[in-house]
Write a protein that holds these residues in place. Sequence first.
Motif, short mmCIF file in Angstrom:
data_model
loop_
_atom_site.label_atom_id
_atom_site.label_comp_id
_atom_site.label_asym_id
_atom_site.label_seq_id
_atom_site.Cartn_x
_atom_site.Cartn_y
_atom_site.Cartn_z
N PRO A 52 0.77 -1.30 0.20
CA PRO A 52 0.08 -0.14 -0.06
C PRO A 52 0.91 1.27 0.19
O PRO A 52 0.31 2.42 -0.57
N ALA A 59 -3.05 4.91 0.99
CA ALA A 59 -2.62 4.93 2.37
C ALA A 59 -2.01 6.49 2.75
O ALA A 59 -2.07 6.84 3.73
N TYR A 235 -4.99 -2.24 6.76
CA TYR A 235 -4.22 -3.09 5.75
C TYR A 235 -3.90 -4.37 6.35
O TYR A 235 -2.73 -4.92 6.03
#
Length: 301
Positions: A52, A59, A235
Amino acid sequence: MSSVLYDAQGPRAKRRNIIFTVVFLLALAALLWWVFSTLNDKGQLEWALWEPFFTGTEAWSTYIWPGLQNTLTAAFLAVVIAMPLGAVLGIARLSDHAWVRVPAGIVVEFFRAIPVLVLMIFGLALFAEYTGVSSDDRPLYAVVTGLVLYNASVLAEIVRAGILSLPKGQTEAAMAIGLRKNQLMRLVLLPQAVTAMLPAIVSQLVVIVKDTALGGAVLTFPELLASANTMSGYYGANVIASFTVVAVLFIALNFALTTFASWLEARLRRSRRGTGAVLGAGDVDDINAAEVGGPHKTDSV
């Protein structure tokens, strides 16, 4: 070759230092390998946990950038308020008048002795009970309040120590040519003290930036470190990856701050080199006349 600090090393000392250096490097390499192996065994180095931060902007735009903005906002407000307040308190502690010196000393010693986290918690309770600040803004106000009260006290001591570190001849020479006390402080002592105490001031600014994380840990202030907690949960528990990215950002931010301060210190030292000129009484009269906007004094014939 010898110096005033130590004697030149002999052959045995050189061999011993080489052995110690090699042993230390091997131990450091073994430690790094153990950390790498442990993280790899726990699956913390899998690409899916780090992806990410390298393949998209979600993010950064959702978690990191808002948290960084809040960190910079709190740090900036704290610095802007704490630096002049610390300068005033530091100069007040040097006053010849007890009614100025004693209260300033009490304020500085009181807030310097209290942990900054306690000041933040008290600030949050204060804004909740006695002000109309909204619940969304209270954490920011509390963090800034705690940082200002604590760091202004520390900066006051830095300013006082910087001024006292100057040779007494500076003060005596300025008074001998007729400068008033406020001119002595403003034109002679402070310009030199600022350059001398700049490294300590920068160290305190770095502390301010890092201490904003206390607000995220306790007061739910959405700063950079607090965003890492939310981000790691979103995540898939990539705790190591999230906190590593945040740590790198803190390092980069503080490194940029110290680099700028080093450049500024070098520039100030170059600009404050004296010309070797000697001021006389007439020059002091010119300075006084320029400050009050009156005519220059001239010597009588």
